[in-house]
Write a protein that holds these residues in place. Structure first.
Motif, PDB file in Angstrom:
ATOM      1  N   GLY A   1       0.792  -1.221   0.000  1.00  0.00           N
ATOM      2  CA  GLY A   1       0.000   0.000   0.000  1.00  0.00           C
ATOM      3  C   GLY A   1       0.826   1.274   0.000  1.00  0.00           C
TER       4      GLY A   1
ATOM      5  N   PRO B   1      -1.681   5.096  -2.904  1.00  0.00           N
ATOM      6  CA  PRO B   1      -3.048   4.948  -2.382  1.00  0.00           C
ATOM      7  C   PRO B   1      -4.002   6.071  -2.791  1.00  0.00           C
ATOM      8  CG  PRO B   1      -1.487   5.543  -0.631  1.00  0.00           C
ATOM      9  CD  PRO B   1      -0.667   5.232  -1.844  1.00  0.00           C
TER      10      PRO B   1
ATOM     11  N   ASP C   1      -5.589   1.103  -6.356  1.00  0.00           N
ATOM     12  CA  ASP C   1      -5.948   0.013  -5.451  1.00  0.00           C
ATOM     13  C   ASP C   1      -4.992  -1.140  -5.704  1.00  0.00           C
ATOM     14  OD1 ASP C   1      -8.248   1.228  -4.367  1.00  0.00           O
ATOM     15  OD2 ASP C   1      -9.447   0.609  -6.087  1.00  0.00           O
TER      16      ASP C   1
END
Lengths: 81, 81
Positions: free
Chosen positions: B64, B70, B74
């Motif tokens: 992430g 982010p 995704d």
């Protein structure tokens, strides 16, 4: 409607400097024991109607000619739904 | 040994000009009825030893932060074997 996913990866014998850079960065950021990273491309293709044999063959052909470079890359084609 | 695949895709609401270009090219080259194409990145990560809970959490965190942005992307993380 059909969804097809084409994954394109450098052939195993081709050096992958992007993957190597990610491998180094993961190690520096605290993930131990990363032995290899390869980076590739993914295409998610949505098609109207059903994927009949003719369109499937055309898609396979274009995955090998347009979406990947057959000299240095392999591709896999998966029908998702 | 464990293998983890991280797929990174632009969020659905973010315009994908590369995917749009591929969509146009597929149509011009004879594949009819392509309603959408999204292009993303794929990372294939090989790890030494087993993927325990701590390393799995670290990998999820780094997927992430390092492998995806982010704000606009995704990611999905899949343990292959």
């Amino acid at each position: 409607m059909a969804r097809v996913v084409v994954n394109v990866m450098l052939k195993p014998e081709i050096l992958d400097p992007q993957g190597r850079a990610v491998q180094g960065a993961l190690g520096r950021l605290g993930l131990t024991g990363v032995s290899d990273v390869r980076q590739g491309k993914q295409f998610v293709i949505d098609l109207e109607g059903d994927l009949d044999a003719a369109r499937s063959a055309k898609l396979e052909e274009l995955a090998g000619e347009l979406l990947s470079n057959p000299v240095i890359e392999d591709f896999t084609l998966t029908v998702v739904d």
